[in-house]
Design a protein around this motif. Structure first.
Motif, PDB file in Angstrom:
ATOM      1  N   ALA A  92      11.303   5.882  -6.892  1.00 41.19           N
ATOM      2  CA  ALA A  92      10.575   4.626  -7.072  1.00 41.19           C
ATOM      3  C   ALA A  92      11.450   3.424  -6.748  1.00 41.19           C
ATOM      4  N   ALA A  93      12.724   3.479  -7.109  1.00 42.48           N
ATOM      5  CA  ALA A  93      13.624   2.362  -6.827  1.00 42.48           C
ATOM      6  C   ALA A  93      13.768   2.138  -5.330  1.00 42.48           C
ATOM      7  N   SER A  94      13.777   3.221  -4.567  1.00 44.56           N
ATOM      8  CA  SER A  94      13.864   3.094  -3.110  1.00 44.56           C
ATOM      9  C   SER A  94      12.580   2.506  -2.530  1.00 44.56           C
ATOM     10  N   ILE A  95      11.445   2.919  -3.076  1.00 41.09           N
ATOM     11  CA  ILE A  95      10.178   2.343  -2.630  1.00 41.09           C
ATOM     12  C   ILE A  95      10.138   0.849  -2.934  1.00 41.09           C
ATOM     13  N   ALA A  96      10.584   0.489  -4.138  1.00 43.62           N
ATOM     14  CA  ALA A  96      10.600  -0.921  -4.528  1.00 43.62           C
ATOM     15  C   ALA A  96      11.481  -1.737  -3.591  1.00 43.62           C
ATOM     16  N   TYR A  97      12.589  -1.177  -3.159  1.00 46.32           N
ATOM     17  CA  TYR A  97      13.442  -1.870  -2.191  1.00 46.32           C
ATOM     18  C   TYR A  97      12.726  -2.068  -0.865  1.00 46.32           C
ATOM     19  N   VAL A  98      12.100  -1.010  -0.369  1.00 47.02           N
ATOM     20  CA  VAL A  98      11.488  -1.054   0.956  1.00 47.02           C
ATOM     21  C   VAL A  98      10.356  -2.091   1.037  1.00 47.02           C
ATOM     22  N   VAL A  99       9.642  -2.298  -0.064  1.00 51.99           N
ATOM     23  CA  VAL A  99       8.527  -3.260  -0.027  1.00 51.99           C
ATOM     24  C   VAL A  99       8.984  -4.686  -0.297  1.00 51.99           C
ATOM     25  N   LEU A 146       0.850  -1.190   0.000  1.00 51.01           N
ATOM     26  CA  LEU A 146       0.000   0.000   0.000  1.00 51.01           C
ATOM     27  C   LEU A 146       0.885   1.239   0.000  1.00 51.01           C
ATOM     28  N   ILE A 147       0.695   2.089  -1.017  1.00 47.34           N
ATOM     29  CA  ILE A 147       1.527   3.286  -1.156  1.00 47.34           C
ATOM     30  C   ILE A 147       0.622   4.507  -1.346  1.00 47.34           C
ATOM     31  N   PRO A 148       0.260   5.184  -0.259  1.00 46.64           N
ATOM     32  CA  PRO A 148      -0.530   6.413  -0.379  1.00 46.64           C
ATOM     33  C   PRO A 148       0.360   7.561  -0.859  1.00 46.64           C
ATOM     34  N   ASN A 149       0.467   7.688  -2.150  1.00 49.25           N
ATOM     35  CA  ASN A 149       1.419   8.605  -2.772  1.00 49.25           C
ATOM     36  C   ASN A 149       0.801   9.946  -3.178  1.00 49.25           C
ATOM     37  N   ALA A 150      -0.516  10.001  -3.373  1.00 53.85           N
ATOM     38  CA  ALA A 150      -1.161  11.239  -3.810  1.00 53.85           C
ATOM     39  C   ALA A 150      -0.859  12.363  -2.828  1.00 53.85           C
ATOM     40  N   SER A 208       2.863  -8.013   4.617  1.00 49.39           N
ATOM     41  CA  SER A 208       2.529  -6.885   3.753  1.00 49.39           C
ATOM     42  C   SER A 208       3.337  -5.652   4.154  1.00 49.39           C
ATOM     43  N   SER A 209       3.299  -4.648   3.305  1.00 48.51           N
ATOM     44  CA  SER A 209       4.116  -3.457   3.525  1.00 48.51           C
ATOM     45  C   SER A 209       3.349  -2.196   3.155  1.00 48.51           C
ATOM     46  N   ILE A 210       3.488  -1.174   3.993  1.00 51.67           N
ATOM     47  CA  ILE A 210       2.902   0.143   3.743  1.00 51.67           C
ATOM     48  C   ILE A 210       4.046   1.147   3.626  1.00 51.67           C
ATOM     49  N   VAL A 211       4.024   1.959   2.572  1.00 50.35           N
ATOM     50  CA  VAL A 211       5.038   3.003   2.407  1.00 50.35           C
ATOM     51  C   VAL A 211       4.329   4.341   2.260  1.00 50.35           C
ATOM     52  N   LEU A 212       4.522   5.215   3.230  1.00 49.70           N
ATOM     53  CA  LEU A 212       3.976   6.568   3.196  1.00 49.70           C
ATOM     54  C   LEU A 212       5.008   7.513   2.575  1.00 49.70           C
ATOM     55  N   ILE A 213       4.550   8.688   2.169  1.00 44.03           N
ATOM     56  CA  ILE A 213       5.441   9.647   1.500  1.00 44.03           C
ATOM     57  C   ILE A 213       5.594  10.901   2.348  1.00 44.03           C
ATOM     58  N   SER A 214       6.809  11.140   2.806  1.00 45.63           N
ATOM     59  CA  SER A 214       7.156  12.328   3.579  1.00 45.63           C
ATOM     60  C   SER A 214       7.893  13.305   2.662  1.00 45.63           C
ATOM     61  N   THR A 215       8.776  14.096   3.201  1.00 44.17           N
ATOM     62  CA  THR A 215       9.574  15.033   2.405  1.00 44.17           C
ATOM     63  C   THR A 215      10.872  15.354   3.121  1.00 44.17           C
ATOM     64  N   THR A 216      11.923  15.545   2.355  1.00 39.45           N
ATOM     65  CA  THR A 216      13.203  15.977   2.904  1.00 39.45           C
ATOM     66  C   THR A 216      13.094  17.353   3.544  1.00 39.45           C
ATOM     67  N   GLN A 217      12.117  18.153   3.124  1.00 42.25           N
ATOM     68  CA  GLN A 217      11.954  19.492   3.708  1.00 42.25           C
ATOM     69  C   GLN A 217      11.756  19.435   5.215  1.00 42.25           C
ATOM     70  N   CYS A 218      11.250  18.320   5.734  1.00 43.16           N
ATOM     71  CA  CYS A 218      11.082  18.181   7.187  1.00 43.16           C
ATOM     72  C   CYS A 218      12.416  18.032   7.903  1.00 43.16           C
ATOM     73  N   TYR A 219      13.492  17.777   7.150  1.00 45.00           N
ATOM     74  CA  TYR A 219      14.798  17.516   7.741  1.00 45.00           C
ATOM     75  C   TYR A 219      15.867  18.503   7.297  1.00 45.00           C
ATOM     76  N   ALA A 220      15.529  19.384   6.375  1.00 46.10           N
ATOM     77  CA  ALA A 220      16.499  20.353   5.874  1.00 46.10           C
ATOM     78  C   ALA A 220      16.872  21.362   6.961  1.00 46.10           C
ATOM     79  N   SER A 221      18.123  21.795   6.968  1.00 42.53           N
ATOM     80  CA  SER A 221      18.562  22.754   7.988  1.00 42.53           C
ATOM     81  C   SER A 221      17.964  24.128   7.754  1.00 42.53           C
TER      82      SER A 221
END
Length: 249
Positions: free
Chosen positions: A223-230, A88-92, A134-147
């Motif tokens: 996408a390649a990273s998501i594919a790895y995680v699942v 499950l990938i809630p990407n929208a 099963s696997s769930i991958v949510l979508i965050s952002t690097t902006q939450c971690y940028a200095s």
């Protein structure tokens, strides 16, 4: 090593007809999965992707990924078609760039609905059809971690901060109760319609120039990273927000 490690798996991707969603659908199908591509309005893009991936491998479902009725429709359509959900990938998502002074209640509601409410209730509605492993991958952002981060990202980062916390808590709850892993991917600047819209070339050049790699990321790299995680190779990875940004933050 199998060339189709996800054979027999069924994946659901919201916002799946373009950008990171479409690239992820392509990656998962190449690994043997069947994919349900959710889209909002652009029927032609969804149909083109399904045609490219093959009707046996991909199935398009129009539904509002920001509403409970929409995610219920998506889950129902998936189960009627494939009988289960393994990935499950809630990407929208919606990138609303406004500082706190200019943000309206409508901006707030629309952004939280698509970025937080939709993923939360999609997980809830899908869980009865997801088995252990099963696997769930949510979508965050690097902006939450940028200095450093600019003011117009205030609302967007607030929604993605919520996603980070959903990942942290759901991963403990769902792995313990159902054997389901939950992770998040936090992309940096990526060449998607969502990111590119409204940005003149000089702004894009400046963003690329400020990156250690001197470029903007590609949807296929996320996408390649998501594919790895699942996949099975990440069977002991859960509760993590993985930054995929070329070392930006």
């Amino acid at each position: 090593m199998s060339t189709t490690p996800l054979a027999g798996k069924v994946a659901v991707i919201t916002g799946g007809s373009k950008g990171i969603g479409a690239a992820t659908a392509t990656q998962l199908v190449s690994r043997g999965a069947r994919v349900v591509v959710n889209y909002g309005r652009d029927t032609s893009a969804a149909e083109k992707l399904v045609s490219t991936l093959g009707a046996d491998n991909a199935y398009a479902v129009q539904a509002d990924a920001a509403s409970i009725s929409g995610v219920e429709k998506l889950v129902k359509s998936t189960i009627e078609k494939f009988g289960k959900i393994d990935i499950l990938i809630p990407n929208a998502g919606l990138l609303t760039l406004k500082d706190v002074e200019s943000c309206t209640e409508e901006d707030f509601d629309r952004t939280f609905n698509i970025n937080v409410k939709g993923p939360f209730f999609l997980v809830q509605k899908a869980l009865p059809y997801m088995a252990a492993g099963s696997s769930i991958v949510l979508i965050s952002t690097t902006q939450c971690y940028a200095s450093t981060v600019s003011a117009p990202y205030t609302l967007y980062c607030a929604t993605k901060g919520a996603i980070d916390q959903l990942t942290r808590v759901l991963s403990k709850d769902l792995l313990a109760k159902k054997g389901i892993r939950v992770n998040a991917i936090a992309p940096g600047p990526t060449a998607t319609d969502l990111f590119l819209e409204g940005k003149p070339q000089q702004v894009l050049d400046a963003i690329a120039g400020a990156h250690p790699g001197k470029r903007i990321g590609k949807p296929e790299e996320i996408a390649a990273s998501i594919a790895y995680v699942v996949g099975d190779g990440a069977s002991w990875v859960s509760g993590q927000t993985i930054k995929v940004n070329g070392g930006l933050a």
